[in-house]
Design a protein around this motif. Sequence first.
Motif, short mmCIF file in Angstrom:
data_model
loop_
_atom_site.label_atom_id
_atom_site.label_comp_id
_atom_site.label_asym_id
_atom_site.label_seq_id
_atom_site.Cartn_x
_atom_site.Cartn_y
_atom_site.Cartn_z
N ARG A 67 -0.33 -32.45 -26.89
CA ARG A 67 0.80 -33.10 -27.54
C ARG A 67 0.33 -33.84 -28.79
NH1 ARG A 67 2.09 -36.54 -23.84
NH2 ARG A 67 1.22 -38.33 -24.95
N ASP A 68 1.05 -33.67 -29.90
CA ASP A 68 0.67 -34.29 -31.17
C ASP A 68 1.42 -35.61 -31.34
OD1 ASP A 68 -0.11 -34.95 -33.70
OD2 ASP A 68 0.29 -33.00 -34.59
N ASP A 69 0.87 -36.67 -30.76
CA ASP A 69 1.53 -37.98 -30.83
C ASP A 69 1.66 -38.47 -32.26
OD1 ASP A 69 1.62 -37.82 -28.13
OD2 ASP A 69 0.19 -39.43 -27.71
N ALA A 70 0.67 -38.15 -33.10
CA ALA A 70 0.71 -38.60 -34.50
C ALA A 70 1.88 -37.96 -35.23
CB ALA A 70 -0.60 -38.25 -35.19
N ALA A 71 2.13 -36.67 -34.96
CA ALA A 71 3.24 -35.97 -35.61
C ALA A 71 4.58 -36.53 -35.13
CB ALA A 71 3.16 -34.47 -35.34
N ILE A 72 4.66 -36.86 -33.85
CA ILE A 72 5.89 -37.44 -33.31
C ILE A 72 6.12 -38.81 -33.94
CG2 ILE A 72 7.02 -38.29 -31.21
CD1 ILE A 72 5.45 -36.15 -29.67
N LEU A 90 10.94 -32.93 -30.82
CA LEU A 90 9.73 -33.70 -30.54
C LEU A 90 8.71 -32.91 -29.74
CD1 LEU A 90 11.35 -37.17 -29.80
CD2 LEU A 90 10.52 -36.25 -31.96
N ASP A 91 8.93 -31.60 -29.61
CA ASP A 91 7.94 -30.75 -28.95
C ASP A 91 6.88 -30.37 -29.98
OD1 ASP A 91 9.28 -30.87 -26.58
OD2 ASP A 91 10.31 -28.96 -26.83
N LEU A 92 6.08 -31.35 -30.33
CA LEU A 92 5.08 -31.17 -31.38
C LEU A 92 3.68 -31.19 -30.74
CD1 LEU A 92 6.64 -33.62 -33.99
CD2 LEU A 92 6.95 -31.14 -33.82
N TYR A 93 2.90 -30.16 -31.07
CA TYR A 93 1.59 -30.02 -30.45
C TYR A 93 0.55 -29.62 -31.48
CZ TYR A 93 4.22 -30.08 -26.09
OH TYR A 93 5.03 -30.46 -25.06
N THR A 94 -0.68 -29.99 -31.20
CA THR A 94 -1.81 -29.53 -32.01
C THR A 94 -2.55 -28.47 -31.22
OG1 THR A 94 -3.21 -31.28 -31.09
CG2 THR A 94 -2.13 -31.73 -33.20
N ALA A 95 -3.10 -27.48 -31.92
CA ALA A 95 -3.81 -26.39 -31.25
C ALA A 95 -5.20 -26.25 -31.84
CB ALA A 95 -3.03 -25.09 -31.43
N THR A 96 -6.18 -26.10 -30.98
CA THR A 96 -7.56 -25.93 -31.42
C THR A 96 -8.21 -24.79 -30.65
OG1 THR A 96 -8.34 -27.57 -29.82
CG2 THR A 96 -7.85 -28.36 -32.04
N SER A 97 -9.29 -24.26 -31.24
CA SER A 97 -10.04 -23.18 -30.60
C SER A 97 -11.52 -23.54 -30.64
CB SER A 97 -9.80 -21.87 -31.36
OG SER A 97 -10.74 -20.90 -30.99
N SER A 98 -12.24 -23.17 -29.62
CA SER A 98 -13.67 -23.48 -29.56
C SER A 98 -14.49 -22.55 -30.44
CB SER A 98 -14.17 -23.38 -28.11
OG SER A 98 -14.03 -22.05 -27.62
N PRO A 148 5.19 -41.22 -22.52
CA PRO A 148 5.64 -40.25 -23.52
C PRO A 148 7.10 -39.85 -23.36
CG PRO A 148 4.12 -39.23 -21.95
CD PRO A 148 4.04 -40.70 -21.74
N ALA A 149 7.53 -39.60 -22.13
CA ALA A 149 8.92 -39.18 -21.90
C ALA A 149 9.89 -40.28 -22.30
CB ALA A 149 9.11 -38.80 -20.44
N GLY A 150 9.60 -41.52 -21.89
CA GLY A 150 10.49 -42.64 -22.22
C GLY A 150 10.53 -42.91 -23.71
N THR A 151 9.39 -42.82 -24.36
CA THR A 151 9.32 -43.07 -25.80
C THR A 151 10.07 -41.99 -26.57
OG1 THR A 151 7.14 -44.09 -25.49
CG2 THR A 151 7.76 -43.52 -27.73
N GLN A 152 9.90 -40.75 -26.17
CA GLN A 152 10.61 -39.66 -26.83
C GLN A 152 12.12 -39.80 -26.62
OE1 GLN A 152 8.64 -36.22 -25.13
NE2 GLN A 152 7.38 -35.97 -26.94
N LYS A 153 12.53 -40.27 -25.44
CA LYS A 153 13.95 -40.46 -25.18
C LYS A 153 14.52 -41.53 -26.11
CE LYS A 153 17.32 -41.73 -21.63
NZ LYS A 153 17.53 -42.19 -20.24
N VAL A 154 13.77 -42.62 -26.31
CA VAL A 154 14.22 -43.69 -27.21
C VAL A 154 14.38 -43.15 -28.63
CG1 VAL A 154 13.49 -45.82 -28.35
CG2 VAL A 154 13.33 -45.61 -25.88
N LEU A 155 13.39 -42.40 -29.10
CA LEU A 155 13.45 -41.86 -30.46
C LEU A 155 14.61 -40.88 -30.61
CD1 LEU A 155 12.32 -41.65 -33.26
CD2 LEU A 155 10.61 -40.02 -32.44
N THR A 156 14.82 -40.05 -29.59
CA THR A 156 15.94 -39.09 -29.63
C THR A 156 17.28 -39.84 -29.65
OG1 THR A 156 14.67 -37.42 -28.44
CG2 THR A 156 17.07 -37.16 -28.45
N THR A 157 17.39 -40.90 -28.87
CA THR A 157 18.63 -41.68 -28.81
C THR A 157 18.90 -42.35 -30.16
OG1 THR A 157 18.34 -42.09 -26.45
CG2 THR A 157 19.84 -43.55 -27.64
N ILE A 158 17.87 -42.94 -30.75
CA ILE A 158 18.04 -43.59 -32.05
C ILE A 158 18.42 -42.56 -33.11
CG2 ILE A 158 16.81 -44.77 -33.92
CD1 ILE A 158 15.26 -46.31 -31.82
N SER A 159 17.79 -41.40 -33.06
CA SER A 159 18.12 -40.33 -34.00
C SER A 159 19.59 -39.92 -33.86
CB SER A 159 17.22 -39.10 -33.77
OG SER A 159 15.87 -39.41 -34.04
#
Length: 458
Positions: free
Chosen positions: A263-268, A69-77, A363-374
């Motif tokens: 952090r890419d919440d949409a990807a998570i 769940l370490d998913l991120y978006t990257a942009t450049s100016s 974010p931390a709690g939500t990711q923990k729930v998803l990891t536990t369900i997985s």
Amino acid sequence: MGISLDGLVSGLNTADLIKSLMAVEAIPQNILQNKFVSTQNYLKSLQTLNSSVAALAELGKNGMKADALDLYTATSSDKSATVTVSTGAGATQLDVTVEKLAQSQQLVTDAMAAWPTDPPVLTIKAADGTLKEITAESSSMFDVVSAINAADAGVQATRVASGVDAGTGETLYRLQLTAKESGTAGAFTVYEGSAAGVTAGTSAQLTATTIRSAENAEVTLWKGTAAAQTITSSSNTFTDLVPGISVAVTETSAKPITVTVARDDAAIGKVAETLIGKLNEIFDFIATKRTLTTTTGSDGKPVVTGGVFSSDSTVRDAEQKLITAASAPIDGRSPSEFGISITKGGRIEFDAEKFAKSMAADPAGTQKVLTTISTRLEEAARAASDKYDGQLTNKITGQTSLSKDITEQIANWDRRLELREATLKRTYSALEVQLSKLNAQSSWIGSQLAGLNSGNSQ
């Protein structure tokens, strides 16, 4: 001449009679054939279900990895800088000023019709001091180029047409030498002579014009501040400029380029949606295999038939474990708080909007729930589909064995019915023969009695 089975003597339709008798004899085999068809249908349904559950186990396994769940978006100016993220990345913002671009070293010799020495002997010294001695087959510029390119010395040679010798009319060529690797790591020096001569200092450096020097790419972080720091790279890609974040540049910049990683919440959320979607595919498949079908029997009355999974306790148990894995509380909190809930119909519903709000708030709690369900889904799915001792796997093994046994029984019945039909044909053939003999005997007795009656009347 033999008597056929057409019933000419007995008057019986012997062929139809045997056919009817064989139809009765074949009833046990027909039952076995119907059982084989139903077993195959059940087996195929189990195999399909097992494959889907195994795929869910893999999804769960991927979702429970530490960095899943370490998913991120990257942009450049600025479009001249491209940012990519990999494992270990984190949310950050960084100002980067591109001072230089990396370039590979390139040399060009004077024009010549052929190499001045025969055979040519050259030595290329790499940036790390390694020497590569090269001997061409002849003084031909073509052979010199071929020898250098075959030597794997980190240098690409090309002959470039450079006019014609005014005195001889021969075509002149320049030898262009280009480092295969950009940056100072690809720098090289060419000597005329052997490697031993280079070491001894007797081999002279090749006379050539430097078209470009080997240079590293260079960026400055926090330019104009006391913390300004210069970083170099042999290529135009700065790998792990920040852990898990790489920046590729194509132009120098007068102003700092802002690199942003978030952090890419949409990807998570997509990870969660895909996992729940696969789970519901399994539930939907099981439901279709439990559907009741209604047909009309030979007596005209409706006949209701259950699906292949209607009363299957193994499938029911595996299904219940998957439902529990997805919906059971986590640290006293229901997954429904995070957008994952069970419906009255027994499906698991994913609320993308609610999940996104939960990610933003915790974010931390939500990711923990998803990891536990997985993790729980992976364990439940693996217990059902494991290729060695999974519940469904064992069931498939048993049904495969049963199917093979039924096939053997059907084959045995083929032989048994073949022998029975042959016996019936012999029996009715013998009957026709005996009836023919009786008819002949009856005719003879009749003729004898007629003769006696005729004699008495005289």
